[in-house]
Design a protein around this motif. Sequence first.
Motif, short mmCIF file in Angstrom:
data_model
loop_
_atom_site.label_atom_id
_atom_site.label_comp_id
_atom_site.label_asym_id
_atom_site.label_seq_id
_atom_site.Cartn_x
_atom_site.Cartn_y
_atom_site.Cartn_z
N ARG A 155 -2.97 5.61 -9.46
CA ARG A 155 -2.70 6.60 -10.52
C ARG A 155 -4.00 7.01 -11.20
N ALA A 156 -4.83 6.03 -11.56
CA ALA A 156 -6.08 6.34 -12.25
C ALA A 156 -7.01 7.17 -11.35
N GLU A 157 -7.06 6.84 -10.07
CA GLU A 157 -7.92 7.59 -9.15
C GLU A 157 -7.40 9.02 -8.96
N VAL A 158 -6.08 9.18 -8.87
CA VAL A 158 -5.51 10.51 -8.69
C VAL A 158 -5.76 11.37 -9.92
N ILE A 159 -5.60 10.79 -11.10
CA ILE A 159 -5.88 11.55 -12.33
C ILE A 159 -7.34 12.01 -12.35
N SER A 160 -8.25 11.14 -11.93
CA SER A 160 -9.67 11.50 -11.89
C SER A 160 -9.94 12.64 -10.92
N VAL A 161 -9.37 12.55 -9.72
CA VAL A 161 -9.59 13.60 -8.72
C VAL A 161 -8.91 14.89 -9.14
N LYS A 162 -7.73 14.79 -9.74
CA LYS A 162 -6.99 16.00 -10.12
C LYS A 162 -7.74 16.84 -11.14
N SER A 163 -8.59 16.21 -11.93
CA SER A 163 -9.32 16.94 -12.98
C SER A 163 -10.53 17.70 -12.44
N VAL A 200 0.83 -1.20 0.00
CA VAL A 200 0.00 0.00 0.00
C VAL A 200 0.87 1.26 0.00
N VAL A 201 1.89 1.28 0.83
CA VAL A 201 2.77 2.46 0.90
C VAL A 201 3.46 2.69 -0.44
N LEU A 202 4.07 1.63 -0.99
CA LEU A 202 4.80 1.77 -2.25
C LEU A 202 3.85 2.08 -3.40
N GLY A 203 2.75 1.34 -3.49
CA GLY A 203 1.81 1.56 -4.59
C GLY A 203 1.18 2.94 -4.54
N THR A 204 0.84 3.41 -3.34
CA THR A 204 0.24 4.74 -3.21
C THR A 204 1.24 5.83 -3.55
N LEU A 205 2.46 5.69 -3.07
CA LEU A 205 3.48 6.70 -3.35
C LEU A 205 3.79 6.79 -4.84
N ILE A 230 7.22 -7.07 -3.44
CA ILE A 230 7.87 -6.67 -4.69
C ILE A 230 7.03 -7.06 -5.90
N VAL A 231 6.43 -8.25 -5.88
CA VAL A 231 5.69 -8.72 -7.05
C VAL A 231 4.23 -8.25 -7.06
N SER A 232 3.79 -7.55 -6.01
CA SER A 232 2.36 -7.24 -5.89
C SER A 232 2.02 -5.76 -5.90
N TRP A 233 3.00 -4.86 -5.91
CA TRP A 233 2.70 -3.44 -5.75
C TRP A 233 2.19 -2.78 -7.03
N ALA A 234 2.55 -3.32 -8.20
CA ALA A 234 2.27 -2.65 -9.46
C ALA A 234 0.77 -2.45 -9.73
N PRO A 235 -0.09 -3.46 -9.55
CA PRO A 235 -1.53 -3.21 -9.81
C PRO A 235 -2.12 -2.11 -8.95
N LEU A 236 -1.71 -2.04 -7.68
CA LEU A 236 -2.22 -0.97 -6.81
C LEU A 236 -1.72 0.39 -7.29
N GLY A 291 0.54 7.72 -6.87
CA GLY A 291 0.14 9.09 -6.61
C GLY A 291 1.02 10.10 -7.31
N LEU A 292 2.32 9.89 -7.25
CA LEU A 292 3.25 10.82 -7.91
C LEU A 292 3.06 10.79 -9.43
N ALA A 293 2.88 9.57 -9.97
CA ALA A 293 2.69 9.47 -11.43
C ALA A 293 1.41 10.14 -11.87
N GLY A 294 0.32 9.91 -11.12
CA GLY A 294 -0.95 10.50 -11.51
C GLY A 294 -0.99 12.01 -11.36
N TYR A 295 -0.32 12.53 -10.35
CA TYR A 295 -0.38 13.97 -10.09
C TYR A 295 0.52 14.77 -11.03
N TYR A 296 1.75 14.30 -11.21
CA TYR A 296 2.70 15.09 -12.00
C TYR A 296 2.64 14.78 -13.49
N GLY A 297 2.28 13.53 -13.85
CA GLY A 297 2.20 13.19 -15.26
C GLY A 297 3.54 13.31 -15.96
#
Length: 281
Positions: free
Chosen positions: A163-171, A95-100, A152-158, A103-109
């Motif tokens: 990222r998708a949720e952050v992009i939605s909220v950012k708009s 959760v920490v790694l996936g959110t960080l 290590i093998v499970s963070w990517a889907p989160l 979140g950064l990818a979705g916000y800064y693009g």
Amino acid sequence: MAEAFAPRRSLLRRILTNPAGAIGFGLLSCIVVLALAAPWLYPDGPFEMVGMPFSPPLGEQILGTDMLGRDIAAGIAYGARISLIVGGVATLFIVVLGTLVGGLAGYYGGWIDSAVMRATEFFQTIPTFIGAIVIVAILGATLPNVIGAIAIVSWAPLARLVRAEVISVKSRDFISASIAIGVGDLRIILVHILPNVLSTIVVAGSLMVATAILFEAGLSFLGLGDPNIMTWGFMIGAGRAAIRTAWWMVTLPGLAVLVTVLAINLVGDALNEALNPRLDR
């Protein structure tokens, strides 16, 4: 103070009023109590030989013994501790790694988003369980390595979900207004964006606990768990050779995995309905 705990009580009430949530919460509570009480119920530990080998259930040991005379009930109780620890700690890292990252990818693009997406795509091309096997085989079969491999093998889907949720909220307009009046990026992310994606993160994290428990059980079954720790997967793997003559050695730990994963999934589904107003009835 009472107002601060009101939302928590309301959320718990909504989970318990859901029939599936109430069943899952009850089962999970029993498993947690069993895990906490294991040192008092079985002070000698799960590796102590307490009876004759292959003693069936409902004898001197209520759940029988294994091929070495170890108590199956003690193994299940101590295995619950390990499963909950692995599920909780691995999910925390995920959760920490996936959110960080998400979140950064979705916000800064831009190039940050492109780099993060390429990294997540790389990890998602690797079969998760096989990737965990390779990592544990290289680093060694210890509990921290098992937890690290699962994370290590499970963070990517989160990360992609966040990222998708952050992009939605950012708009949305209130984010544009915050940027226009000069609110800093860190404050926007922590105060305005994170609370709006937190329910998605919580629900996804709750379901990942069950996945992490299954991963740990699978690794231990294959002999890639910590040999100094009793786990449900280890018990199933050790008893598979005697499954025809001592069915309880495999069946009972397997039922423990089944009930735990089912309970977590039921609670996760109820939590999803409680946090997502679109699913309210």
